[in-house]
Motif scaffolding. Structure first.
Motif, PDB file in Angstrom:
ATOM      1  N   ARG A 237      84.112  19.918 -25.353  1.00 23.84           N
ATOM      2  CA  ARG A 237      84.371  19.621 -23.943  1.00 23.84           C
ATOM      3  C   ARG A 237      83.643  20.640 -23.086  1.00 23.84           C
ATOM      4  NH1 ARG A 237      88.902  18.872 -26.930  1.00 23.84           N
ATOM      5  NH2 ARG A 237      89.866  16.808 -26.853  1.00 23.84           N
ATOM      6  N   PRO A 238      83.087  20.223 -21.945  1.00 21.79           N
ATOM      7  CA  PRO A 238      82.344  21.169 -21.095  1.00 21.79           C
ATOM      8  C   PRO A 238      83.161  22.403 -20.719  1.00 21.79           C
ATOM      9  CG  PRO A 238      81.928  18.928 -20.374  1.00 21.79           C
ATOM     10  CD  PRO A 238      83.002  18.837 -21.422  1.00 21.79           C
ATOM     11  N   GLY A 239      84.464  22.221 -20.465  1.00 25.54           N
ATOM     12  CA  GLY A 239      85.305  23.360 -20.121  1.00 25.54           C
ATOM     13  C   GLY A 239      85.413  24.357 -21.250  1.00 25.54           C
ATOM     14  N   GLU A 240      85.407  23.861 -22.489  1.00 26.72           N
ATOM     15  CA  GLU A 240      85.463  24.746 -23.650  1.00 26.72           C
ATOM     16  C   GLU A 240      84.158  25.505 -23.803  1.00 26.72           C
ATOM     17  OE1 GLU A 240      88.486  21.711 -26.059  1.00 26.72           O
ATOM     18  OE2 GLU A 240      86.334  21.725 -26.475  1.00 26.72           O
ATOM     19  N   LEU A 241      83.045  24.830 -23.560  1.00 24.56           N
ATOM     20  CA  LEU A 241      81.745  25.500 -23.643  1.00 24.56           C
ATOM     21  C   LEU A 241      81.634  26.592 -22.597  1.00 24.56           C
ATOM     22  CD1 LEU A 241      78.815  25.370 -24.942  1.00 24.56           C
ATOM     23  CD2 LEU A 241      78.192  24.131 -22.859  1.00 24.56           C
ATOM     24  N   ARG A 242      82.070  26.300 -21.374  1.00 24.39           N
ATOM     25  CA  ARG A 242      81.963  27.284 -20.294  1.00 24.39           C
ATOM     26  C   ARG A 242      82.672  28.580 -20.639  1.00 24.39           C
ATOM     27  NH1 ARG A 242      84.263  26.862 -15.779  1.00 24.39           N
ATOM     28  NH2 ARG A 242      85.897  25.366 -16.296  1.00 24.39           N
ATOM     29  N   HIS A 243      83.795  28.488 -21.349  1.00 23.35           N
ATOM     30  CA  HIS A 243      84.602  29.667 -21.668  1.00 23.35           C
ATOM     31  C   HIS A 243      84.227  30.304 -23.012  1.00 23.35           C
ATOM     32  CE1 HIS A 243      87.147  27.870 -18.500  1.00 23.35           C
ATOM     33  NE2 HIS A 243      87.481  29.121 -18.276  1.00 23.35           N
ATOM     34  N   MET A 244      83.118  29.903 -23.593  1.00 25.50           N
ATOM     35  CA  MET A 244      82.666  30.518 -24.846  1.00 25.50           C
ATOM     36  C   MET A 244      82.426  32.012 -24.626  1.00 25.50           C
ATOM     37  SD  MET A 244      79.168  29.788 -27.033  1.00 25.50           S
ATOM     38  CE  MET A 244      79.612  28.189 -27.714  1.00 25.50           C
ATOM     39  N   ARG A 245      82.934  32.834 -25.551  1.00 32.82           N
ATOM     40  CA  ARG A 245      82.780  34.287 -25.479  1.00 32.82           C
ATOM     41  C   ARG A 245      81.935  34.780 -26.649  1.00 32.82           C
ATOM     42  NH1 ARG A 245      87.653  32.993 -23.210  1.00 32.82           N
ATOM     43  NH2 ARG A 245      88.405  34.285 -21.481  1.00 32.82           N
ATOM     44  N   TRP A 246      81.174  35.842 -26.393  1.00 31.74           N
ATOM     45  CA  TRP A 246      80.302  36.378 -27.425  1.00 31.74           C
ATOM     46  C   TRP A 246      81.090  36.838 -28.647  1.00 31.74           C
ATOM     47  CZ3 TRP A 246      75.511  35.145 -27.612  1.00 31.74           C
ATOM     48  CH2 TRP A 246      74.764  34.957 -26.440  1.00 31.74           C
ATOM     49  N   LEU A 285      69.999  38.103 -22.208  1.00 32.17           N
ATOM     50  CA  LEU A 285      70.287  38.022 -20.780  1.00 32.17           C
ATOM     51  C   LEU A 285      71.765  38.281 -20.464  1.00 32.17           C
ATOM     52  CD1 LEU A 285      69.045  37.320 -17.995  1.00 32.17           C
ATOM     53  CD2 LEU A 285      69.647  34.935 -18.444  1.00 32.17           C
ATOM     54  N   THR A 286      72.668  37.769 -21.309  1.00 34.39           N
ATOM     55  CA  THR A 286      74.106  37.859 -20.991  1.00 34.39           C
ATOM     56  C   THR A 286      74.926  38.543 -22.074  1.00 34.39           C
ATOM     57  OG1 THR A 286      74.740  35.733 -21.999  1.00 34.39           O
ATOM     58  CG2 THR A 286      73.854  35.670 -19.760  1.00 34.39           C
ATOM     59  N   GLY A 287      74.287  39.058 -23.118  1.00 44.87           N
ATOM     60  CA  GLY A 287      74.997  39.599 -24.277  1.00 44.87           C
ATOM     61  C   GLY A 287      75.895  40.788 -24.006  1.00 44.87           C
ATOM     62  N   LEU A 288      75.669  41.499 -22.916  1.00 44.20           N
ATOM     63  CA  LEU A 288      76.495  42.673 -22.617  1.00 44.20           C
ATOM     64  C   LEU A 288      77.811  42.306 -21.942  1.00 44.20           C
ATOM     65  CD1 LEU A 288      73.799  45.225 -21.374  1.00 44.20           C
ATOM     66  CD2 LEU A 288      74.838  45.034 -23.640  1.00 44.20           C
ATOM     67  N   GLY A 289      77.942  41.076 -21.526  1.00 42.64           N
ATOM     68  CA  GLY A 289      79.159  40.638 -20.852  1.00 42.64           C
ATOM     69  C   GLY A 289      80.123  39.947 -21.796  1.00 42.64           C
ATOM     70  N   GLU A 290      81.222  39.449 -21.241  1.00 43.99           N
ATOM     71  CA  GLU A 290      82.240  38.770 -22.048  1.00 43.99           C
ATOM     72  C   GLU A 290      81.850  37.336 -22.344  1.00 43.99           C
ATOM     73  OE1 GLU A 290      86.993  37.454 -21.761  1.00 43.99           O
ATOM     74  OE2 GLU A 290      85.993  38.430 -20.056  1.00 43.99           O
ATOM     75  N   VAL A 292      79.467  33.942 -22.681  1.00 42.68           N
ATOM     76  CA  VAL A 292      78.113  33.550 -23.071  1.00 42.68           C
ATOM     77  C   VAL A 292      77.390  32.945 -21.879  1.00 42.68           C
ATOM     78  CG1 VAL A 292      76.774  32.036 -24.591  1.00 42.68           C
ATOM     79  CG2 VAL A 292      78.835  33.180 -25.454  1.00 42.68           C
ATOM     80  N   PHE A 293      78.140  32.185 -21.054  1.00 50.36           N
ATOM     81  CA  PHE A 293      77.561  31.528 -19.881  1.00 50.36           C
ATOM     82  C   PHE A 293      78.248  32.048 -18.613  1.00 50.36           C
ATOM     83  CE2 PHE A 293      77.559  28.529 -23.485  1.00 50.36           C
ATOM     84  CZ  PHE A 293      76.182  28.404 -23.678  1.00 50.36           C
ATOM     85  N   PRO A 294      77.927  33.267 -18.185  1.00 53.66           N
ATOM     86  CA  PRO A 294      78.624  33.851 -17.035  1.00 53.66           C
ATOM     87  C   PRO A 294      78.128  33.294 -15.707  1.00 53.66           C
ATOM     88  CG  PRO A 294      76.940  35.348 -17.795  1.00 53.66           C
ATOM     89  CD  PRO A 294      76.947  34.204 -18.759  1.00 53.66           C
ATOM     90  N   SER A 295      78.992  33.407 -14.703  1.00 57.93           N
ATOM     91  CA  SER A 295      78.614  33.022 -13.344  1.00 57.93           C
ATOM     92  C   SER A 295      77.584  34.013 -12.809  1.00 57.93           C
ATOM     93  CB  SER A 295      79.859  33.016 -12.454  1.00 57.93           C
ATOM     94  OG  SER A 295      79.498  32.959 -11.092  1.00 57.93           O
ATOM     95  N   LEU A 296      76.670  33.515 -11.995  1.00 54.72           N
ATOM     96  CA  LEU A 296      75.666  34.404 -11.398  1.00 54.72           C
ATOM     97  C   LEU A 296      76.287  35.322 -10.360  1.00 54.72           C
ATOM     98  CD1 LEU A 296      72.634  31.958 -10.927  1.00 54.72           C
ATOM     99  CD2 LEU A 296      72.917  33.727 -12.667  1.00 54.72           C
ATOM    100  N   ARG A 297      77.347  34.836  -9.708  1.00 54.25           N
ATOM    101  CA  ARG A 297      77.979  35.617  -8.650  1.00 54.25           C
ATOM    102  C   ARG A 297      79.038  36.569  -9.178  1.00 54.25           C
ATOM    103  NH1 ARG A 297      79.037  31.072  -3.893  1.00 54.25           N
ATOM    104  NH2 ARG A 297      76.839  30.494  -3.551  1.00 54.25           N
ATOM    105  N   HIS A 298      79.748  36.140 -10.226  1.00 50.43           N
ATOM    106  CA  HIS A 298      80.841  36.957 -10.762  1.00 50.43           C
ATOM    107  C   HIS A 298      80.636  37.087 -12.265  1.00 50.43           C
ATOM    108  CE1 HIS A 298      82.866  36.397  -6.897  1.00 50.43           C
ATOM    109  NE2 HIS A 298      82.625  35.107  -7.019  1.00 50.43           N
ATOM    110  N   ASN A 300      82.295  38.592 -14.431  1.00 47.93           N
ATOM    111  CA  ASN A 300      83.522  38.525 -15.225  1.00 47.93           C
ATOM    112  C   ASN A 300      84.110  37.121 -15.257  1.00 47.93           C
ATOM    113  OD1 ASN A 300      84.168  38.611 -12.514  1.00 47.93           O
ATOM    114  ND2 ASN A 300      86.080  39.726 -12.821  1.00 47.93           N
ATOM    115  N   ARG A 301      83.355  36.143 -14.758  1.00 48.70           N
ATOM    116  CA  ARG A 301      83.773  34.743 -14.806  1.00 48.70           C
ATOM    117  C   ARG A 301      82.683  33.915 -15.458  1.00 48.70           C
ATOM    118  NH1 ARG A 301      85.928  33.595  -8.620  1.00 48.70           N
ATOM    119  NH2 ARG A 301      87.385  35.367  -8.456  1.00 48.70           N
ATOM    120  N   CYS A 302      83.073  32.737 -15.969  1.00 48.49           N
ATOM    121  CA  CYS A 302      82.071  31.848 -16.543  1.00 48.49           C
ATOM    122  C   CYS A 302      81.509  30.941 -15.454  1.00 48.49           C
ATOM    123  CB  CYS A 302      82.698  31.011 -17.657  1.00 48.49           C
ATOM    124  SG  CYS A 302      84.085  29.985 -17.113  1.00 48.49           S
TER     125      CYS A 302
END
Length: 409
Positions: A237-246, A285-290, A292-298, A300-302
């Motif tokens: 589900r797209p919502g599950e993908l968005r919240h994928m964490r490294w 590009l995003t590996g240092l964050g929580e 995998v697909f973080p928001s550009l503005r925040h 700490n959010r996906c």
């Protein structure tokens, strides 16, 4: 039979955790780590364990506490819940009870975003219309009147959600002794039902190939592009993908191990070579964050729940394809085209699958089979990209009259 006296109470010392000393008839003395002592009444009401604080010791002495217990036992004998009887009139209203249910019950069962959505639904569609009313003052006809107003505004799904929410609160009231029954049960079949509309999806292989090529050529955010390209490969589900964490990705085995937000069930998603390649590139590009697909503005959010849809729309697929549509694509072609067992496909989709005895399979089973299936699926999607573009059909229905000649003897 009483067990406590002033000597025993004064001699009791606090421990690392709160302790309770039994006196009898449901009366206990609780002693906190700080040394604070207070009386607690434990009892059963409608076959459910309840607990009620009475007052602090020594302000409330042993004799006075025991007298309170006798009075509270009389309330129980009269069919009243002592804890609820002690509340103020304002605390007994449906609104106050629903607010407590949201925090103490609903908040433990669902995600914070889901809890917030339901809180807003109650505040907008319920509280203003039943203000100051206790649960036993709200009847099925009054609820139906309110739901009908929502339906008349064209919000059929919202009306059903409000009804279900009110039903959950009423059942909580029944369990707490604040209502005798759930009146929403009398409304079954009385609300108009919106026709189910499935997520749109492209199933034709040639058109899928064109879509995949368009996604590879997406020129927007690299994070959104990566999400756009990974989604067909794992069809969650797209919502599950968005919240994928490294931290959920096991690179040595190419597995994504995560939990569903609703049931907290473990899910294992095998990652194909194609998916891992995309993630490796994105990790720089995003590996240092929580996320995998973080928001550009925040950071700490996906990414937002509209990011993938907006990207598909920008590619010209508005109304033709959605992120969720990849689940239908995978479900169709894995079974019908690639001939994989329906049970394995359903398991990978996160659906409940039962064996011959009716027992649900663990969703972490058949991992090796699913690893092979997910790689074959990714390879098949790659072959679609090499297919020629779809033939443009004349929208007016025009055709070559000479084609009739092939049917002559």
């Amino acid at each position: 039979m009483a067990f406590l006296n002033h000597t025993k109470i004064e001699a009791a010392t606090p421990e690392a955790k709160r302790i309770t000393l039994r006196d009898g008839n449901g009366l206990f003395l609780a002693i906190e780590r700080s040394g604070r002592k207070f009386w607690v009444f434990r009892y059963y009401f409608q076959k459910k364990a309840q607990e009620m604080r009475l007052g602090e010791y020594p302000g409330l002495g042993i004799k006075a506490a025991r007298e309170q217990i006798v009075a509270l036992r009389r309330l129980i004998a009269d069919g009243k819940n002592p804890r609820e009887e002690a509340r103020t009139d304002e605390e007994k209203t449906f609104e106050a009870i629903a607010s407590r249910w949201l925090i103490h019950v609903h908040g433990r069962e669902v995600q914070a975003s889901h809890q917030e959505r339901n809180r807003l639904l109650l505040e907008k569609h319920v509280y203003p219309y039943f203000k100051g009313k206790r649960p036993d003052q709200i009847t099925a006809p009054t609820i139906l009147d309110r739901l009908q107003v929502i339906c008349d505004a064209g919000h059929l799904v919202t009306a059903q959600r409000v009804k279900n929410l009110m039903g959950q609160v009423f059942r909580y009231c029944v369990g707490q002794g604040m209502a005798e029954r759930d009146p929403t049960q009398d409304l079954r079949g009385l609300l108009p039902v919106r026709k189910v509309e499935h997520f749109v999806a492209i199933l034709d292989p040639v058109e899928l190939g064109a879509l995949l090529r368009s996604m590879d050529g997406y020129t927007g955010s690299p994070v959104v592009k990566a999400a756009l390209r990974v989604l067909p490969l794992i069809f969650c589900r797209p919502g599950e993908l968005r919240h994928m964490r490294w931290q959920e990705i096991n690179p040595s085995r190419a597995l994504w191990v995560w939990q569903t937000s609703k049931t907290k069930t473990d899910i294992i998603t095998p990652l194909s070579r194609q998916a891992m390649k995309i993630l490796v590139e994105l990790r720089a590009l995003t590996g240092l964050g929580e996320y995998v697909f973080p928001s550009l503005r925040h950071k700490n959010r996906c990414i937002s729940d509209m990011a993938i849809k907006a990207a598909l729309d920008s590619l010209g697929y508005q109304g033709r394809m959605t992120g969720h549509g990849w689940r239908a694509v995978a479900r169709t072609h894995l079974v019908e085209t690639l001939k994989y067992p329906e049970s394995i496909v359903e398991m990978q989709l996160g659906h409940r699958v039962k064996d011959a005895l009716g027992r649900a399979y663990n969703r972490t089973e058949f991992v090796e089979d699913r690893i092979q299936m997910m790689q074959a699926w990714a390879d098949w999607l790659d072959t679609l990209k090499t297919m020629p573009p779809p033939v443009q059909v004349d929208p007016t229905g025009g055709h070559d009259d000479s084609a009739w000649d092939q049917w002559l003897d």
